[in-house]
Write a protein that holds these residues in place. Structure first.
Motif, PDB file in Angstrom:
ATOM      1  N   LYS A 242       0.723  -1.572  -0.270  1.00 22.20           N
ATOM      2  CA  LYS A 242      -0.238   0.145   0.055  1.00 22.20           C
ATOM      3  C   LYS A 242       1.127   1.030  -0.109  1.00 22.20           C
ATOM      4  N   LEU A 243       0.504   2.317  -0.617  1.00 26.49           N
ATOM      5  CA  LEU A 243       1.073   3.211  -0.933  1.00 26.49           C
ATOM      6  C   LEU A 243       0.113   4.782  -0.128  1.00 26.49           C
ATOM      7  N   ALA A 244       1.119   5.442   0.090  1.00 27.26           N
ATOM      8  CA  ALA A 244      -0.452   7.136   0.864  1.00 27.26           C
ATOM      9  C   ALA A 244       0.467   8.000   1.152  1.00 27.26           C
ATOM     10  N   PHE A 245       0.535   8.900   0.046  1.00 25.71           N
ATOM     11  CA  PHE A 245       0.702  10.541   0.379  1.00 25.71           C
ATOM     12  C   PHE A 245       0.602  10.943   1.148  1.00 25.71           C
ATOM     13  N   GLY A 246       1.620  11.367   2.310  1.00 25.09           N
ATOM     14  CA  GLY A 246       1.185  12.206   3.439  1.00 25.09           C
ATOM     15  C   GLY A 246       2.449  13.873   3.061  1.00 25.09           C
ATOM     16  N   GLY A 247       3.343  13.982   4.729  1.00 25.65           N
ATOM     17  CA  GLY A 247       4.037  15.053   4.935  1.00 25.65           C
ATOM     18  C   GLY A 247       3.303  16.700   4.923  1.00 25.65           C
ATOM     19  N   THR A 248       4.540  17.606   4.597  1.00 26.22           N
ATOM     20  CA  THR A 248       4.193  18.738   5.377  1.00 26.22           C
ATOM     21  C   THR A 248       3.133  18.647   3.913  1.00 26.22           C
ATOM     22  N   ASP A 249       3.383  19.075   2.666  1.00 24.62           N
ATOM     23  CA  ASP A 249       3.183  19.505   1.211  1.00 24.62           C
ATOM     24  C   ASP A 249       2.782  18.337   0.774  1.00 24.62           C
ATOM     25  N   LEU A 250       2.182  17.028   0.928  1.00 25.74           N
ATOM     26  CA  LEU A 250       1.875  15.863   0.957  1.00 25.74           C
ATOM     27  C   LEU A 250       2.116  14.677  -0.688  1.00 25.74           C
ATOM     28  N   SER A 251       3.938  15.420  -0.082  1.00 26.56           N
ATOM     29  CA  SER A 251       4.555  15.314  -1.623  1.00 26.56           C
ATOM     30  C   SER A 251       5.505  13.258  -1.102  1.00 26.56           C
ATOM     31  N   THR A 252       5.628  12.581  -0.074  1.00 22.25           N
ATOM     32  CA  THR A 252       6.260  12.265   0.535  1.00 22.25           C
ATOM     33  C   THR A 252       5.308  10.841   0.495  1.00 22.25           C
ATOM     34  N   ALA A 253       6.104   9.769  -0.490  1.00 16.85           N
ATOM     35  CA  ALA A 253       4.472   8.788  -0.185  1.00 16.85           C
ATOM     36  C   ALA A 253       5.318   7.349   0.612  1.00 16.85           C
ATOM     37  N   PHE A 254       4.209   6.999   1.164  1.00 12.79           N
ATOM     38  CA  PHE A 254       4.515   6.160   2.413  1.00 12.79           C
ATOM     39  C   PHE A 254       4.325   4.721   2.471  1.00 12.79           C
ATOM     40  N   VAL A 255       5.044   3.928   2.128  1.00 16.22           N
ATOM     41  CA  VAL A 255       4.893   2.359   1.550  1.00 16.22           C
ATOM     42  C   VAL A 255       4.673   1.131   2.462  1.00 16.22           C
ATOM     43  N   THR A 256       3.795   0.196   3.197  1.00 14.78           N
ATOM     44  CA  THR A 256       3.985  -0.464   4.062  1.00 14.78           C
ATOM     45  C   THR A 256       3.965  -1.826   3.006  1.00 14.78           C
ATOM     46  N   SER A 257       4.562  -2.527   3.351  1.00 13.09           N
ATOM     47  CA  SER A 257       4.716  -4.500   3.135  1.00 13.09           C
ATOM     48  C   SER A 257       4.400  -5.282   3.907  1.00 13.09           C
ATOM     49  N   ALA A 258       4.974  -6.179   3.554  1.00 12.54           N
ATOM     50  CA  ALA A 258       4.714  -7.717   4.311  1.00 12.54           C
ATOM     51  C   ALA A 258       5.790  -8.843   4.355  1.00 12.54           C
ATOM     52  N   THR A 259       5.142 -10.182   5.281  1.00 12.46           N
ATOM     53  CA  THR A 259       6.348 -11.137   5.076  1.00 12.46           C
ATOM     54  C   THR A 259       5.371 -11.922   5.539  1.00 12.46           C
ATOM     55  N   LYS A 260       4.864 -12.859   5.823  1.00 13.61           N
ATOM     56  CA  LYS A 260       3.734 -13.358   5.467  1.00 13.61           C
ATOM     57  C   LYS A 260       3.605 -15.129   4.531  1.00 13.61           C
ATOM     58  N   ASN A 261       4.616 -14.616   3.249  1.00 15.25           N
ATOM     59  CA  ASN A 261       4.418 -15.579   3.049  1.00 15.25           C
ATOM     60  C   ASN A 261       6.203 -15.594   2.249  1.00 15.25           C
ATOM     61  N   MET A 262       6.534 -14.979   3.008  1.00 18.65           N
ATOM     62  CA  MET A 262       8.893 -15.059   2.639  1.00 18.65           C
ATOM     63  C   MET A 262       9.497 -16.275   3.546  1.00 18.65           C
ATOM     64  N   GLU A 263       9.925 -16.811   2.489  1.00 25.30           N
ATOM     65  CA  GLU A 263      10.643 -18.180   3.538  1.00 25.30           C
ATOM     66  C   GLU A 263      11.779 -17.803   4.013  1.00 25.30           C
ATOM     67  N   PRO A 264      13.107 -18.043   5.017  1.00 26.10           N
ATOM     68  CA  PRO A 264      14.353 -17.441   5.335  1.00 26.10           C
ATOM     69  C   PRO A 264      15.201 -16.580   4.502  1.00 26.10           C
ATOM     70  N   ASP A 265      15.327 -17.565   3.215  1.00 27.66           N
ATOM     71  CA  ASP A 265      15.853 -17.209   2.047  1.00 27.66           C
ATOM     72  C   ASP A 265      15.371 -15.896   1.119  1.00 27.66           C
TER      73      ASP A 265
END
Length: 294
Positions: A242-265
Motif C-alpha cells: 500500500k502507498l499513501a501520500f503525506g507530509g507537510t506538502d503531501l509529497s512524501t509517499a509512505f509505503v507498507t510491506s509484508a512478510t507472511k509469505n516469505m521464507e528465510p531465504d
C-alpha cells in the motif's frame, strides 16, 4: 520508466501483513495496520515516535473521521476507534457477509463516504465484493465475485473511483458522483507490465495518476488515467502492499510491506521486508476527506 529515488526505511515492524497506510492531516501522522497481528500503528515522521494498539480482530484499515475518531474495518465489521482512550467500539456488521471473509482496504470520497472491500480470509474463494458506507448505511457498490479486493481509490475531484482485483491482476475504473457509482470498466491488466507480480493497494495523486503497490513485485507503479505505465519505484521489500501520500506538502509517499509469505531465504534477500518505507514522490497527493460517521 524506473525512477531511481532514495527509499527510506522509517520503521522496522517486521509486519506479517502491513497494509492500510493513510495520512492523518490533522495529527500529521501516518496510520497503518498489520492485519494478521491485529495491530493498528501510528508513526510521526517529524519525531519518529510510534506505537501500536491491538484491535479486537484482524484489522484491514483505519480512516480518520469527523470528531477525531477513526473508522476501522475489522474482520467482523466496522468499528470506531478513539485514539484518546484506545478503545474500539463495534459500529456495524456487514450485511450478508460470510464469516470466512474479512475487510481488506478502503478510502474516502469528497462526500465523506467510505468505499471498502471484503475478501476470503484464506484467499481461495471468490466471495469478496465492494461496499460503500454512507453516514451509517452500508450497501453493495462496485464489482463482486473477487477473491482479494484492494482499494478502492478515488481521484481528487471525486469523479472517478478505482477498484483492484488482485488475483485477477486487473484495475477497474468507474464514474463517481454524489448519487453513486457507475459501471466499472477495465483500466489496466497489470500482468502485461509485471507478469510475476500482483497489484495491491492503490492511491491517486494530485495529477490524477494511479499508484499501485506490487505484491511479489518489489516496487510501486504509477499509471496514467488512460492505463499506461508511467513510472516505477523500487522498494527494498518483495511484497509491497500500500502507498499513501503525506507530509507537510503531501509529497512524501509512505509505503507498507509484508512478510507472511516469505521464507528465510527471502528474508535474507529482503532484510527490511515488513517495514514502513518512504520516498519523495514526483507528484504530490491531496488531503483525504474525513469520514462522515453520521
Amino acid at each position: 520508466m524506473e525512477i531511481e529515488l532514495p527509499v527510506r526505511q522509517l520503521l522496522d515492524t517486521k509486519a506479517l501483513l502491513g497494509e492500510g497506510a493513510v495520512w492523518d492531516h490533522a495529527r500529521k501522522i501516518v496510520w497503518f495496520v498489520d492485519i494478521k497481528r491485529r495491530h493498528l500503528w501510528h508513526y510521526d515522521p517529524d519525531t519518529g515516535s510510534n506505537a501500536h494498539v491491538e484491535a479486537p480482530d484482524q484489522i484491514g484499515w483505519a480512516l480518520p473521521a469527523n470528531g477525531g475518531a477513526l473508522l476501522c474495518g475489522l474482520k467482523d465489521g466496522l468499528h470506531v476507534f478513539d485514539p484518546r482512550t484506545r478503545d474500539f467500539d463495534k459500529l456495524a456488521d456487514i450485511p450478508g457477509e460470510s464469516p470466512a471473509n474479512r475487510l481488506n482496504d478502503a478510502c474516502t470520497d469528497p462526500w465523506g463516504r467510505v468505499w471498502f472491500g471484503t475478501m476470503h480470509d484464506e484467499e481461495e474463494l471468490s466471495s469478496g465484493r465492494f461496499y460503500v458506507f454512507d453516514r451509517g448505511e452500508i450497501r453493495p457498490a462496485g464489482p463482486s465475485g473477487i477473491t482479494i479486493t484492494n482499494g478502492p481509490a478515488v481521484n481528487r475531484d471525486g469523479s472517478l473511483i478505482y477498484f483492484t482485483d488482485t488475483l485477477g491482476r486487473t484495475i477497474y475504473v468507474a464514474d463517481l458522483t454524489a448519487d453513486g457509482v457507475g459501471e466499472p470498466r477495465l483500466l489496466v491488466d497489470t500482468s502485461r507490465d509485471f507478469p510475476g507480480a500482483y497489484p495491491d493497494g492503490p492511491v491517486v495523486d494530485a495529477e490524477g495518476y494511479i499508484w499501485t503497490a506490487l505484491y511479489l513485485g518489489g516496487r510501486v507503479a504509477r499509471y496514467s488515467p488512460e492505463g499506461t505505465l508511467a513510472a516505477t519505484v523500487a522498494i527494498p521489500a518483495r511484497d509491497v502492499t500500500k502507498l499513501a501520500f503525506g507530509g507537510t506538502d503531501l509529497s512524501t509517499a509512505f509505503v507498507t510491506s509484508a512478510t507472511k509469505n516469505m521464507e528465510p531465504d527471502d528474508m535474507t534477500r529482503f532484510p527490511q521486508a515488513g517495514s514502513l518505507f518512504a520516498f519523495d514522490a514526483p507528484a504530490p497527493g491531496f488531503v483525504q476527506p474525513l469520514v462522515e460517521l453520521a
